[in-house]
Design a protein around this motif. Sequence first.
Motif, PDB file in Angstrom:
ATOM      1  N   ASN A 705       3.405   6.774  -6.615  1.00  0.00           N
ATOM      2  CA  ASN A 705       3.259   7.081  -5.199  1.00  0.00           C
ATOM      3  C   ASN A 705       2.725   8.491  -5.002  1.00  0.00           C
ATOM      4  OD1 ASN A 705       3.886   7.810  -2.430  1.00  0.00           O
ATOM      5  ND2 ASN A 705       4.912   5.826  -2.393  1.00  0.00           N
ATOM      6  N   ARG A 954      10.872  -1.556   5.689  1.00  0.00           N
ATOM      7  CA  ARG A 954      11.199  -2.918   5.279  1.00  0.00           C
ATOM      8  C   ARG A 954      12.418  -2.847   4.369  1.00  0.00           C
ATOM      9  NH1 ARG A 954       5.948  -3.740   2.195  1.00  0.00           N
ATOM     10  NH2 ARG A 954       6.959  -5.644   1.429  1.00  0.00           N
ATOM     11  N   CYS A 972       5.459   4.314  -0.705  1.00  0.00           N
ATOM     12  CA  CYS A 972       4.140   4.072  -0.125  1.00  0.00           C
ATOM     13  C   CYS A 972       4.170   2.908   0.863  1.00  0.00           C
ATOM     14  CB  CYS A 972       3.111   3.805  -1.211  1.00  0.00           C
ATOM     15  SG  CYS A 972       3.496   2.407  -2.258  1.00  0.00           S
ATOM     16  N   HIS A 973       5.191   2.046   0.760  1.00  0.00           N
ATOM     17  CA  HIS A 973       5.323   0.919   1.695  1.00  0.00           C
ATOM     18  C   HIS A 973       6.571   1.041   2.563  1.00  0.00           C
ATOM     19  CE1 HIS A 973       2.013  -1.104  -0.284  1.00  0.00           C
ATOM     20  NE2 HIS A 973       2.612  -0.937  -1.465  1.00  0.00           N
ATOM     21  N   LEU A 975       9.539   0.755   1.699  1.00  0.00           N
ATOM     22  CA  LEU A 975      10.298  -0.435   1.305  1.00  0.00           C
ATOM     23  C   LEU A 975      11.610  -0.017   0.634  1.00  0.00           C
ATOM     24  CD1 LEU A 975      10.483  -3.510   0.868  1.00  0.00           C
ATOM     25  CD2 LEU A 975       9.214  -3.190  -1.272  1.00  0.00           C
TER      26      LEU A 975
END
Length: 1004
Positions: A705, A954, A972-973, A975
């Motif tokens: 990341n 998420r 990066c997400h 998550l």
Amino acid sequence: MLCYWGAQVREGFGLSQPDKVKHGKCGVRSVCSKSAVQDMSAGKSFVGFIRDGQVSVLRLRGENCDQDGKLKQLQLKKDKIRSIVCGGAGAVLLVYGGRVLIMDKSIVCRPLKGLENRQVIQIACGDQHSMALTKDGQLFVWGDNTHGQLGLEKEQPSSLTAQPVKSLCGIPLAQISAGGDHSFVLSLSGVVFGWGKNSAGQLGLGDTTDRHVPTVVNSLNRNKTVSISCGGEHTATLSKGGTVFTFGSGGFGQLGHNSFEDEHHPRVVAELCGSKVSQVTCRRRHTLVLVESSKLIYSFGCGMQGQLGNGEMIKQSMPFPVDLSTECDHAYMIEKLIAGENHSFSLFTKKLGNESKPNPSRILTLDDRMIDRWVSGSDSWKVIKKDINKVFSSAASLNGSFLKTSCDEHYQMSEEHCGLDFDLVKASFAKLSNNERLISEVVRVVQQTLLPDLNPNPAGVEALRLYLLLPELIRGLQEQQRTELTKAMASKILDLNPAARKVLVLFVFLCYMHLVFSEMYWSTLPDDMLKNLVDLFQKESAMLIGRISVVQMDWDIATHLPKYVQILQMVYQVCRSAHRDITKSDFIIHEVNGLLDVLQTINEDVNDMWQWFTLTGQIQALVAQQNYYNTILKNLISLPCIFNLEAKCSYMKNRAWKGCFQLILRRTALLEDCFSQLRTASKQHLRGYWLAVRYTEDLRKTDVNKRDFFLNVFKELCAPESQLLRENDNKTLSWFPTKLSVEKEKYFLFGILCGLAFNNNSVVNLPFPLALFKKLLNVKPCLEDLIEFSKVLGKSLRYILDYSDDVREMGPLFTITWDGTEVELDPAEPGKVVTNYNRTEFVDKYVDYILNKSVEEVFEEFKRGFFNACDRCLVEMFEPEELRGVLVGNEEYDWDILKKNTTYEGSFYAEHPTIISFWEVFDELTPNEKKAFLLFITGFEKVPILGMSAVKMRVRTRFDFTQDHLPEALTCHALLDLPVYQNKETLRAKVIEAINHKRGFWEE
């Protein structure tokens, strides 16, 4: 009645019997002919008289002839002559109706070529060249061009046919005058243009260099000039208040300055001050002026043949009155003065009432009475249509319309004042817009004739009034008409040369505001009219962008849209610099967001098709659409006023990448390895490339990341141990040092890393004041920026500015100490004391030194590195505050939004017991622990510029776990891999342990 004096001439010129001529004092004579003289002129070879529309000329004695000829009537068939001017060898005649005839030495008259179908209203004649002004405001010239007296550029030869002076197109002219070999024109608002021979300074430009194109006599600006007259090598102008200026050759005293010296600048004839002069006229070497209120004529200059009317044959350098007979004072009034080669004339008429007569020598302009006639239908449609065509096809006519005459404001016309009466403009165009037949004809003429002929290189700012009038006209049109005219006008604005566009938009107005594009005339518009201009181009741009989003590719739209937006960007600069009430939101076009959404969808479809090997034809069609939208957006990003912040960030996020730039680093030597690889990277490999980071300790891992990389590398860069920066007193912000403790190259590499962070949409720890982001955008930092960095110093300087007591010396010197170094803020005056009068200068220099001069070398290295890594056009989309937000984020933590925007995957859902427990634990965290969680889940400590709504967390079920496993994050997400813990207490302990130890980051 006609009075005359000067060289010996046939008694009475043959206008009456010799015994009817009256002889006054000092050689002044008067004659009354049976038919009154309506106009006359005297040149070098001829004198001509107009009586009952017929012309009679008399050849004057000269070198080859010792006596005058006889008065002869010209054979002109049915032509009735309105005006005559005699020049060096012949004469020019103006026929009622506007035709022009030229008379040669043999007194034969013929029509002038080049003026067919033109209605001329004024004529002028010099030694070897002539001029004509038409009703629609165009100037035509012909004759000799040896000294540039035709104004047709230096390379243009002499011409026997009339040629238009294109550089003056659009200037509404009030008067023309031709001298020996020089020419002058005067605009309706008193601007004086001169060109031609300048050997004696007769152009009033401060030198003796000839000019081949019309040049503004700037020293006469705002003098309310109402009349000009050219002599052989001198010029005189008359201001509305009755002040006379003269310049040029003074060898015979013809300037009236009590000297025989030349003058290269306009100079007031001091002896006439206090006398309200109403007329001034020049000829070869003498000048006449009229003071109508006292019925006195003054003369000065060459009187060697009695042309001064003072009874002496001398040169006279000061104005003295002409001794007219007393009979002239009662029954007659002086209508016109005429100066000949060696003669002077005064044309008298019998006194009449005070009725005003229409001026046939004035160019056609649009006024309220004319519009009322059109609207009422008092004229036939054929006549109305003809009038509309005359007015709206002429830029000069429109530029001379709607002048603000109250308090002579239009004479103050300059780059700051346009001289228009905007209330009259709005009312007049509103009347036209309410009549569909009238407005349709106006639109047709403007679109087909006016706009195509506009001059992209206007000679003066007066020609730019048109660009203030047309938007008000366009605003009242129906959609289709409005679109077409807006498109055409936008193109013409952008066709203007840079200097003219700068005037129009406001660049010089910034100097006027003591700030430094504008770009100027628009800055003088009332707020409601400026808002109308914004609305006009904003609505048209929004409509085109809306069409782009829903219809097939239309390259015509793609061509015209950037022109509209460029105009909006210009006006935006005006409003921002002039501090107008029109806000940034008035410029934003929200349809751009829809355009970006469409492009994002196309990008995703293209990627999917390539992934699944869909039909080649479909891919080609989508790629063509992709290129179409990318082309449009690429043209728009340099004009950022229409983008809201969401659209700017969306474009940054979804723009096309050229490829990947990779760093392979050791965790234990992060900064050292990073600098080593950036030294050899060219900007071609940095700009437009997304960053990938891999570590030598685990080269198998390719999805490292970059947010984690930026977090850690900037911690090292901005730490005190790096010695790159200096901290402020409370250690919250940093700035560049004035004394370097490290190599200068490191600032270049530091800049590259900042540019990479910007390029990769990463929020980083960059503890700089707003001044840094202003400097990157070429915006000058101010005192408020210094206050942000150093409150104590900044507030001290603010106190100096705000100090109200009238103290002559305030105590401090322009000598300051900064970063251990003593500095003279004004090296030209060491030890200078701060006073009430120079305190603003002191504060400005203080701020400039700290934020600019003291760190100039270091900052330029940083800036060079920054723009090595990212495209300047992307950076310049943002305002300084926005740029800081993009790079640094903000501290507006709204945890309810984070919770609301969270989605769930795997076996999780909103009401899952683990999720309920998770949010209960989260709500019980301290503020610092919540910030640590944001860092853990996203890789940045602050909130992105678009707010917490931009964080889309998420939460996914982690199945391969034991109760000892900690939650993990893929930053990066955003998550979160969350195990299903047995109870809330375990969940709390594991979450706190994870965020405190930053588990999930690369150093794990």
